[in-house]
Scaffold this motif. Structure first.
Motif, PDB file in Angstrom:
ATOM      1  N   SER A  51       1.222  -1.083  -0.672  1.00  0.00           N
ATOM      2  CA  SER A  51       0.535  -0.554  -0.520  1.00  0.00           C
ATOM      3  C   SER A  51       0.852   1.204   0.318  1.00  0.00           C
ATOM      4  O   SER A  51       2.247   0.950   1.057  1.00  0.00           O
ATOM      5  CB  SER A  51      -1.121  -0.270   1.167  1.00  0.00           C
ATOM      6  N   HIS A  64      -2.848  11.249  -3.469  1.00  0.00           N
ATOM      7  CA  HIS A  64      -2.501   9.258  -4.299  1.00  0.00           C
ATOM      8  C   HIS A  64      -2.910   8.392  -3.488  1.00  0.00           C
ATOM      9  O   HIS A  64      -1.726   8.417  -2.308  1.00  0.00           O
ATOM     10  CB  HIS A  64      -1.885   9.745  -5.277  1.00  0.00           C
ATOM     11  N   TYR A  66      -2.887   4.048  -3.551  1.00  0.00           N
ATOM     12  CA  TYR A  66      -2.099   2.607  -3.951  1.00  0.00           C
ATOM     13  C   TYR A  66      -2.426   1.351  -3.031  1.00  0.00           C
ATOM     14  O   TYR A  66      -1.906   1.402  -2.581  1.00  0.00           O
ATOM     15  CB  TYR A  66      -1.200   2.639  -5.106  1.00  0.00           C
ATOM     16  N   LYS A  69      -2.911  -3.747  -5.606  1.00  0.00           N
ATOM     17  CA  LYS A  69      -3.336  -3.433  -7.226  1.00  0.00           C
ATOM     18  C   LYS A  69      -3.486  -2.444  -7.876  1.00  0.00           C
ATOM     19  O   LYS A  69      -3.508  -2.806  -8.807  1.00  0.00           O
ATOM     20  CB  LYS A  69      -2.872  -5.272  -7.710  1.00  0.00           C
ATOM     21  N   GLN A  70      -3.973  -1.282  -6.525  1.00  0.00           N
ATOM     22  CA  GLN A  70      -5.035  -0.726  -7.622  1.00  0.00           C
ATOM     23  C   GLN A  70      -4.602   0.532  -7.239  1.00  0.00           C
ATOM     24  O   GLN A  70      -4.331   0.849  -6.762  1.00  0.00           O
ATOM     25  CB  GLN A  70      -6.247  -0.975  -7.856  1.00  0.00           C
ATOM     26  N   ASP A  71      -5.122   1.718  -8.467  1.00  0.00           N
ATOM     27  CA  ASP A  71      -5.117   3.228  -7.485  1.00  0.00           C
ATOM     28  C   ASP A  71      -5.900   3.168  -7.145  1.00  0.00           C
ATOM     29  O   ASP A  71      -7.203   2.991  -7.996  1.00  0.00           O
ATOM     30  CB  ASP A  71      -4.137   4.098  -9.314  1.00  0.00           C
ATOM     31  N   ARG A  72      -6.245   4.072  -5.994  1.00  0.00           N
ATOM     32  CA  ARG A  72      -7.761   4.630  -5.742  1.00  0.00           C
ATOM     33  C   ARG A  72      -7.217   6.074  -5.643  1.00  0.00           C
ATOM     34  O   ARG A  72      -6.465   6.280  -4.942  1.00  0.00           O
ATOM     35  CB  ARG A  72      -7.701   3.904  -3.822  1.00  0.00           C
ATOM     36  N   TYR A  73      -8.701   6.716  -6.472  1.00  0.00           N
ATOM     37  CA  TYR A  73      -8.908   7.862  -6.440  1.00  0.00           C
ATOM     38  C   TYR A  73     -10.249   8.474  -5.974  1.00  0.00           C
ATOM     39  O   TYR A  73     -10.540  10.139  -5.712  1.00  0.00           O
ATOM     40  CB  TYR A  73      -9.165   8.317  -7.479  1.00  0.00           C
ATOM     41  N   SER A  85       0.053   9.717 -10.765  1.00  0.00           N
ATOM     42  CA  SER A  85       0.732   8.351 -10.904  1.00  0.00           C
ATOM     43  C   SER A  85       1.272   7.285 -10.222  1.00  0.00           C
ATOM     44  O   SER A  85       2.684   8.981 -10.412  1.00  0.00           O
ATOM     45  CB  SER A  85       0.615   8.080 -12.332  1.00  0.00           C
ATOM     46  N   LEU A  86       1.730   6.916 -10.161  1.00  0.00           N
ATOM     47  CA  LEU A  86       2.950   5.865  -9.187  1.00  0.00           C
ATOM     48  C   LEU A  86       3.722   5.373 -10.802  1.00  0.00           C
ATOM     49  O   LEU A  86       3.304   5.505 -11.983  1.00  0.00           O
ATOM     50  CB  LEU A  86       2.962   4.968  -8.801  1.00  0.00           C
ATOM     51  N   PRO A  88       4.351   2.133 -11.592  1.00  0.00           N
ATOM     52  CA  PRO A  88       4.012   0.561 -11.569  1.00  0.00           C
ATOM     53  C   PRO A  88       4.845  -0.639 -11.792  1.00  0.00           C
ATOM     54  O   PRO A  88       4.897  -1.472 -11.177  1.00  0.00           O
ATOM     55  CB  PRO A  88       2.767   0.191 -12.375  1.00  0.00           C
TER      56      PRO A  88
END
Length: 299
Positions: A51, A64, A66, A69-73, A85-86, A88
């Motif tokens: 995380s 931001h 994450y 395994k997903q970006d969370r907005y 963004s990271l 990945p």
């Protein structure tokens, strides 16, 4: 809610080492920048266990998130929408850096990087925003024929920079004139400054004044100068020769007038003398005739 609860739980264990820049990061306005964050101490982990949370350090607002395994907005601060963004493909190797696009002045501040893989670690960094100023321009307003001793206001203006610039005024000899300066920074809707600096000076003949404007973060310097040719407080050369010519003509007229007067006076004196001599001669003649008439005739 999930973020706040998770972070509260993580503060009990801090075995993961998280590292960010020790020095403020300078980001150019309008460009993209990377806030570097790396972590170590977690080996052979699955991305489902990772995380990453980036937050504003002062308000705890989400920049931001994450996890799973997903970006969370969902809880992301709206001003960062579609701008973060990271990386990945680099998460598994310990890179939790944040890419922040289209940097704004409002983005300036302290950012915290939180990372959790079984244990938790965090670190904070400061990002400064910088924007270069336009080339400064120097203008002045005064009479069309300034003279030494006139008080003149010089204006130096530059646009679209950040943070507030440092302004240095100098004369042609390099002397610092900043003590006679007023500076008026005005920010536009983007937070970028227009710097207007006014220098008040007493003119000297052929005076040169320069304005140097420096962005304290970028170190770049803009320079502009102006030379004012002030006429000495005497007649211009053409007017001087005209005046001399008129004076010579006037002097000539006075001399001629004096000569005429002298001649007239002389002629008048000579006429008066001639008249007196004629009168005296006439009187003498009459007297002689009177004497002759009074003498008796001899027999």
């Amino acid at each position: 809610m999930f973020i706040q609860a998770s972070l509260s739980d993580w503060t009990r264990v801090c075995a993961l080492e998280v590292n960010v820049s020790d020095f403020p990061v300078v980001a150019l306005h309008g460009s993209d920048t990377v806030l570097n964050c790396t972590f170590s101490g977690a080996k052979n982990f699955n991305l489902s266990e990772l995380s990453v949370f980036w937050q504003l350090a002062d308000t705890q607002r989400s920049v931001h998130a994450y996890f799973d395994k997903q970006d969370r907005y969902v809880d992301q601060d709206e001003r960062f929408a579609n701008r973060t963004s990271l990386f990945p493909s680099e998460l598994a190797s310990g890179n939790a850096s944040l890419l922040l696009r289209r940097i704004r002045v409002a983005d300036e501040g302290s950012y915290s990087c939180f990372v959790k893989v079984d244990t938790y670690g965090k670190d904070s960094m400061f990002m400064q925003v910088a924007a270069p100023y336009s080339k400064p321009a120097v203008t002045w307003e005064t009479d069309s024929n300034p003279k030494p001793g006139d008080v003149v206001a010089l204006t130096c203006v530059a646009y679209g920079g950040y943070p507030e610039a440092q302004v240095l005024w100098q004369d042609g000899g390099g002397q610092n004139l900043t003590e006679n300066v007023t500076i008026s920074p005005v920010a536009n809707e983007q937070g970028l400054f227009t710097i207007k600096s006014i220098l008040t000076v007493v003119l000297e003949p052929n005076s040169t004044y320069s304005c140097r404007l420096t962005n304290p973060l970028l170190g770049d310097e803009g320079h502009a100068s102006v030379t004012i040719t002030a006429q000495s407080p005497v007649f211009p050369q053409v007017a001087l020769w005209v005046t001399i010519g008129l004076a010579v003509c006037l002097l000539g007229l006075l001399i001629a007038l004096a000569a005429v007067c002298h001649r007239k006076i002389k002629e008048s004196c000579e006429e008066m003398r001639a008249e007196e001599e004629a009168k005296e001669l006439e009187e003498a003649k009459e007297l002689e005739e009177a004497k002759t008439a009074a003498t008796p005739l001899k027999s």
